[in-house]
Design an enzyme around this catalytic site. Structure first.
Site, PDB file in Angstrom:
ATOM      1  N   PHE A 281      49.343  38.899  28.033  1.00 49.60           N
ATOM      2  CA  PHE A 281      48.795  39.654  26.816  1.00 49.60           C
ATOM      3  C   PHE A 281      50.111  39.696  25.818  1.00 49.60           C
ATOM      4  O   PHE A 281      49.986  40.870  25.261  1.00 49.60           O
ATOM      5  CB  PHE A 281      48.269  41.057  27.486  1.00 49.60           C
ATOM      6  CG  PHE A 281      47.312  40.669  28.375  1.00 49.60           C
ATOM      7  CD1 PHE A 281      45.991  40.186  28.262  1.00 49.60           C
ATOM      8  CD2 PHE A 281      47.254  41.154  29.664  1.00 49.60           C
ATOM      9  CE1 PHE A 281      45.009  39.823  29.261  1.00 49.60           C
ATOM     10  CE2 PHE A 281      46.194  40.765  30.625  1.00 49.60           C
ATOM     11  CZ  PHE A 281      45.232  40.412  30.444  1.00 49.60           C
ATOM     12  N   LEU A 282      50.596  38.847  25.581  1.00 51.06           N
ATOM     13  CA  LEU A 282      51.708  38.731  24.598  1.00 51.06           C
ATOM     14  C   LEU A 282      50.869  38.864  23.448  1.00 51.06           C
ATOM     15  O   LEU A 282      50.144  37.893  23.253  1.00 51.06           O
ATOM     16  CB  LEU A 282      52.566  37.712  24.809  1.00 51.06           C
ATOM     17  CG  LEU A 282      53.530  37.233  23.586  1.00 51.06           C
ATOM     18  CD1 LEU A 282      54.349  38.405  23.169  1.00 51.06           C
ATOM     19  CD2 LEU A 282      54.297  35.990  23.682  1.00 51.06           C
ATOM     20  N   THR A 316      51.511  31.714  31.822  1.00 53.44           N
ATOM     21  CA  THR A 316      50.638  30.596  31.608  1.00 53.44           C
ATOM     22  C   THR A 316      50.506  30.758  29.951  1.00 53.44           C
ATOM     23  O   THR A 316      50.453  31.625  29.321  1.00 53.44           O
ATOM     24  CB  THR A 316      49.402  30.347  32.028  1.00 53.44           C
ATOM     25  OG1 THR A 316      48.482  31.489  31.647  1.00 53.44           O
ATOM     26  CG2 THR A 316      49.390  30.378  33.741  1.00 53.44           C
ATOM     27  N   LEU A 562      44.788  35.109  34.727  1.00 53.20           N
ATOM     28  CA  LEU A 562      43.814  35.616  33.908  1.00 53.20           C
ATOM     29  C   LEU A 562      44.245  35.287  32.555  1.00 53.20           C
ATOM     30  O   LEU A 562      45.415  35.010  32.172  1.00 53.20           O
ATOM     31  CB  LEU A 562      43.853  37.392  33.799  1.00 53.20           C
ATOM     32  CG  LEU A 562      43.646  38.048  35.330  1.00 53.20           C
ATOM     33  CD1 LEU A 562      43.587  39.572  35.043  1.00 53.20           C
ATOM     34  CD2 LEU A 562      42.625  37.378  35.875  1.00 53.20           C
TER      35      LEU A 562
HETATM   36  C1  LIG Z   1      62.593  37.792  34.603  1.00 57.76           C
HETATM   37  C2  LIG Z   1      61.536  38.360  33.717  1.00 57.76           C
HETATM   38  C3  LIG Z   1      61.077  37.413  32.485  1.00 57.76           C
HETATM   39  C4  LIG Z   1      60.160  38.134  31.480  1.00 57.76           C
HETATM   40  C5  LIG Z   1      59.773  36.993  30.563  1.00 57.76           C
HETATM   41  C6  LIG Z   1      59.200  35.839  30.781  1.00 57.76           C
HETATM   42  C7  LIG Z   1      58.789  34.850  29.591  1.00 57.76           C
HETATM   43  C8  LIG Z   1      57.204  35.204  29.245  1.00 57.76           C
HETATM   44  C9  LIG Z   1      57.044  34.465  28.108  1.00 57.76           C
HETATM   45  C10 LIG Z   1      55.770  34.840  27.325  1.00 57.76           C
HETATM   46  C11 LIG Z   1      54.710  34.414  28.048  1.00 57.76           C
HETATM   47  C12 LIG Z   1      53.175  34.899  27.341  1.00 57.76           C
HETATM   48  C13 LIG Z   1      52.130  34.695  28.115  1.00 57.76           C
HETATM   49  C14 LIG Z   1      50.824  34.817  27.237  1.00 57.76           C
HETATM   50  O1  LIG Z   1      50.584  36.082  26.998  1.00 57.76           O
HETATM   51  S1  LIG Z   1      50.049  33.563  26.336  1.00 57.76           S
HETATM   52  C15 LIG Z   1      48.998  34.311  25.146  1.00 57.76           C
HETATM   53  C16 LIG Z   1      49.931  34.363  23.847  1.00 57.76           C
HETATM   54  N1  LIG Z   1      49.057  35.070  22.893  1.00 57.76           N
HETATM   55  C17 LIG Z   1      48.427  34.576  21.918  1.00 57.76           C
HETATM   56  O2  LIG Z   1      48.309  33.441  21.729  1.00 57.76           O
HETATM   57  C18 LIG Z   1      47.893  35.733  21.119  1.00 57.76           C
HETATM   58  C19 LIG Z   1      47.519  35.158  19.752  1.00 57.76           C
HETATM   59  N2  LIG Z   1      48.909  34.789  19.244  1.00 57.76           N
HETATM   60  C20 LIG Z   1      50.001  35.826  18.949  1.00 57.76           C
HETATM   61  O3  LIG Z   1      49.924  36.954  19.352  1.00 57.76           O
HETATM   62  C21 LIG Z   1      51.350  35.040  18.495  1.00 57.76           C
HETATM   63  O4  LIG Z   1      51.138  33.826  17.917  1.00 57.76           O
HETATM   64  C22 LIG Z   1      52.396  35.015  19.699  1.00 57.76           C
HETATM   65  C23 LIG Z   1      52.719  36.233  20.085  1.00 57.76           C
HETATM   66  C24 LIG Z   1      51.977  34.056  20.711  1.00 57.76           C
HETATM   67  C25 LIG Z   1      53.577  34.329  19.034  1.00 57.76           C
HETATM   68  O5  LIG Z   1      54.006  34.988  17.848  1.00 57.76           O
HETATM   69  P1  LIG Z   1      54.323  34.153  16.510  1.00 57.76           P
HETATM   70  O6  LIG Z   1      53.245  33.177  16.505  1.00 57.76           O
HETATM   71  O7  LIG Z   1      54.144  35.071  15.504  1.00 57.76           O
HETATM   72  O8  LIG Z   1      55.822  33.243  16.727  1.00 57.76           O
HETATM   73  P2  LIG Z   1      57.149  34.088  16.553  1.00 57.76           P
HETATM   74  O9  LIG Z   1      57.396  33.497  15.143  1.00 57.76           O
HETATM   75  O10 LIG Z   1      57.056  35.459  16.744  1.00 57.76           O
HETATM   76  O11 LIG Z   1      57.945  33.337  17.515  1.00 57.76           O
HETATM   77  C26 LIG Z   1      58.146  32.192  17.470  1.00 57.76           C
HETATM   78  C27 LIG Z   1      58.863  31.751  18.906  1.00 57.76           C
HETATM   79  O12 LIG Z   1      57.808  32.195  19.979  1.00 57.76           O
HETATM   80  C28 LIG Z   1      57.340  31.084  20.848  1.00 57.76           C
HETATM   81  N3  LIG Z   1      56.020  31.226  21.374  1.00 57.76           N
HETATM   82  C29 LIG Z   1      54.810  31.216  20.633  1.00 57.76           C
HETATM   83  N4  LIG Z   1      54.059  31.393  21.534  1.00 57.76           N
HETATM   84  C30 LIG Z   1      54.303  31.612  22.649  1.00 57.76           C
HETATM   85  C31 LIG Z   1      53.560  31.966  23.883  1.00 57.76           C
HETATM   86  N5  LIG Z   1      52.504  31.717  23.966  1.00 57.76           N
HETATM   87  N6  LIG Z   1      54.436  32.297  25.011  1.00 57.76           N
HETATM   88  C32 LIG Z   1      55.781  32.295  24.833  1.00 57.76           C
HETATM   89  N7  LIG Z   1      56.600  31.809  23.754  1.00 57.76           N
HETATM   90  C33 LIG Z   1      55.613  31.316  22.534  1.00 57.76           C
HETATM   91  C34 LIG Z   1      57.500  29.955  19.955  1.00 57.76           C
HETATM   92  O13 LIG Z   1      57.746  28.704  20.752  1.00 57.76           O
HETATM   93  C35 LIG Z   1      58.701  30.281  19.361  1.00 57.76           C
HETATM   94  O14 LIG Z   1      59.981  29.856  19.943  1.00 57.76           O
HETATM   95  P3  LIG Z   1      60.587  28.554  19.711  1.00 57.76           P
HETATM   96  O15 LIG Z   1      59.803  27.215  19.720  1.00 57.76           O
HETATM   97  O16 LIG Z   1      61.550  28.734  18.433  1.00 57.76           O
HETATM   98  O17 LIG Z   1      61.774  28.392  20.834  1.00 57.76           O
END
Ligand SMILES: CCCCCCCCCCCCCC(=O)SCCNC(=O)CCNC(=O)[C@H](O)C(C)(C)COP(=O)(O)OP(=O)(O)OC[C@H]1O[C@@H](n2cnc3c(N)ncnc32)[C@H](O)[C@@H]1OP(=O)(O)O
Length: 562
Positions: A281-282, A316, A562
């Site tokens: 749910f990012l 995912t 999910l």
């Molecule tokens: C040890 C614990 C660790 C915990 C953390 C583990 C990791 C968790 C990771 C998260 C798992 C989430 C699982 C779910 O919830 S997946 C569901 C993702 N949500 C959506 O698709 C909802 C609609 N979209 C949005 O809200 C935005 O477009 C999101 C938030 C997705 C990106 O916002 P925006 O479009 O405004 O981009 P930016 O300018 O801020 O940032 C750009 C950077 O972000 C990278 N990006 C884009 N999409 C994703 C994505 N789905 N996972 C990971 N990274 C992503 C992208 O490659 C680029 O990085 P880089 O290419 O330059 O490197």
């Protein structure tokens, strides 16, 4: 994350198109720059790396409308993708390389024709065996070069050029003591919040943000429409902590503009159990997109996990990031074909008619498995035992506690306004032993701009298990296939009875045994599985090199997210 996937038009079903090559020039940042633990030790500030003060000024201007709640901000530009201005010279080599490329993936034929030599070489290097195994060679659309992942190239994640025979395990060890106790500052006008999902108002805010700003399909025809009950289920699983429900608010308007969440889960990767945070749910408000806020949110939830000693995460996504552990494909089974056609989800196949399509997907009114009934609380132990034995047959799967089975699989009548999960068991006639079980959950999608229908009720196949799998030669003899087909046919009948319009499933678990027989159609969505701070050898996603379900590729993914 579930991915919005539409049924693929049969005419274009196998014409898989990929983005192939792009420049490799951008230098890579040191991974330590973005590590919260290193930040504590005095290395460069992660947020500073994301936003220079110059950018902050322009961001402030653009974000004014959010701060004040006005709706006049037209700024929503997508980040520029790779582009190539000059036409590549045509490929005029007939060598080994192209043959290899086509042998590895025959569906590439149309693409190879127009490639330059270096592009073809690059493409071949990307088409490694492990990519075929995980489905990455097919679902790799949107893949960029490692260095173009400005954020991800700094993180402890597997890289595209990792060798397939990597030693499996953590990429780096984090000392929780060295992790900063406070979040990195956000740009002016925004602040971190921990959402309290026990507070109905705050739950509602998360629900609102996701309803209007979460995943849409490419043509913005559908949007997931999660219910408040769904969030209670998804985000308050056993061991949950409110600290992992992270939000960003606009300071002045108090509006929730971004969210990311985690819940604890133990995942077995082959023979090792990895304590993970399951990130989901990012979501960032549409007007705040492409401003590098996602990396800031990811770093903050990482900090919160590291602080309590959780050093790995599973997640995912439909986008290709470095580097999927596995990739599965979405399949859809029409339950109400006419409605799906009317909303633009299902195409009309060539030479078919509405009447023929409706007949094709017709289901009987009653189920046929003897002893099938709804799961009850008294079944929790038996289901837990059966499911865990079943999941041991997969390389990448959770191990459920009884509390988790109770939480995830049992519908508790009267405890939530909407039912979220439907679970059924088969009691063996005569012995009363639980010999099979299956479940599916509800996720509605809003239909955007359709006059006749405003939502599609989708059932997502969740976990299932059957004792038949443990019979000698269950797979070779076809017994497992027969049993799963019978169970899934009943699952479809039940979903239809509860007014679902479509039944979705991925190519994980043993699904390749029944997807085609049960008239599931291939979707255009691919779901990539990732691990953070953990390296693994590739895991099969249940598909062959043409991205079709393949029973010989089962045994990989047993985790349904999910
Ligand atoms: C040890 C614990 C660790 C915990 C953390 C583990 C990791 C968790 C990771 C998260 C798992 C989430 C699982 C779910 O919830 S997946 C569901 C993702 N949500 C959506 O698709 C909802 C609609 N979209 C949005 O809200 C935005 O477009 C999101 C938030 C997705 C990106 O916002 P925006 O479009 O405004 O981009 P930016 O300018 O801020 O940032 C750009 C950077 O972000 C990278 N990006 C884009 N999409 C994703 C994505 N789905 N996972 C990971 N990274 C992503 C992208 O490659 C680029 O990085 P880089 O290419 O330059 O490197």
């Amino acid at each position: 994350m579930a991915e919005e996937s539409k049924q693929v038009d049969p005419k274009i079903n196998n014409e898989v198109v990929k983005e192939v090559v792009e420049s490799k020039n951008a230098p890579e940042q040191d991974a330590s720059d973005d590590d919260p633990a290193n930040r504590a030790a005095g290395n460069s500030d992660a947020v500073a790396a994301e936003a220079s003060s110059k950018k902050k000024k322009s961001k402030k201007k653009k974000l004014k409308s959010i701060l004040t709640g006005s709706k006049d901000n037209k700024e929503n530009t997508a980040e520029a993708g790779p582009s190539s201005s000059s036409e590549p010279p045509k490929l005029n080599i007939k060598g080994n390389m192209v043959e290899q490329l086509l042998q590895a993936n025959p569906s590439l034929k149309p693409e190879v024709a127009g490639l330059s030599k270096s592009q073809a070489e690059d493409m071949l290097s990307k088409l490694k065996l492990e990519d075929l195994l995980t489905g990455m060679s097919i679902g790799g659309k949107n893949q960029k070069d490692m260095a173009s992942y400005k954020f991800w190239s700094t993180q402890p994640v597997a890289r595209f050029d990792d060798k397939p025979d990597v030693e499996e395990g953590p990429i780096k060890i984090i000392d929780p003591e060295k992790v900063p106790s406070d979040p990195a500052p956000l740009i002016e006008g925004f602040e971190w919040v921990t959402m309290d999902l026990n507070d109905e108002k705050e739950l509602e805010e998360v629900y609102d943000l996701l309803t209007y700003h979460y995943v849409e399909d490419d043509e913005a025809m559908f949007r997931f429409n999660y219910s408040a009950s769904f969030f209670g289920w998804a985000l308050k699983s056993p061991g949950w902590t409110k600290d992992w429900h992270v939000g960003v608010r606009a300071t002045q308007s108090r509006k929730l503009v971004a969210f990311i969440s985690g819940v604890p889960v133990d995942i077995r990767v082959r023979d090792k159990v990895v304590k993970c945070s399951e990130i989901n749910f990012l979501c960032i408000h549409k007007k705040l997109r492409s401003k590098r806020l996602a990396p800031v949110l990811i770093k903050e939830i990482t900090r919160r996990c590291y602080r309590v000693g959780v050093q790995q995460a599973v997640y995912t996504g439909g986008v290709v990031l470095p580097k999927p552990v596995s990739s599965c494909r979405y399949f859809h089974r029409s339950l109400d074909w006419l409605k799906l056609y009317e909303v633009g989800f299902s195409p009309m196949p060539a030479k078919s008619t509405k009447a023929r399509q409706i007949t094709k997907y017709h289901l009987p009114g009653s189920t046929s498995t003897n002893g099938l009934r709804q799961m009850q609380e008294k079944d929790v132990d038996a289901v837990c035992d059966l499911l865990n034995r079943y999941l041991k047959r997969f390389e990448f799967a959770p191990n459920f506690t009884k509390e988790e089975v109770y939480h995830w699989l049992l519908h508790k009548e009267g405890t939530t306004p909407e039912q979220v999960v439907w679970s059924y068991v088969v009691e063996e006639p005569g012995t009363g032993k639980i010999i099979d079980f299956f479940s599916f959950y509800l996720l509605e999608s809003s239909v955007i701009g359709n006059k006749k229908h405003d939502c599609v009720r989708a059932a997502y196949l969740f976990y299932y298990a059957t004792e038949t799998a443990f019979q000698p030669n269950a797979l070779e003899s076809g017994a497992l296939k027969v049993r799963l087909n019978a169970l899934m046919h009943d699952a479809l009948i039940l979903a239809k009875r509860y007014n679902f319009d479509v039944f979705n499933a991925l190519t994980l678990l043993d699904n390749p045994l029944f997807l085609q027989d049960q008239k599931f159609g291939a979707g255009d969505g691919q779901l990539h599985y990732y691990l953070y701070n953990y390296r693994v050898a590739p895991i099969s996603g249940g598909v062959d090199q043409n991205n079709d379900p393949d029973p010989t590729k089962m045994g990989g993914v047993g985790l349904v997210m999910l």
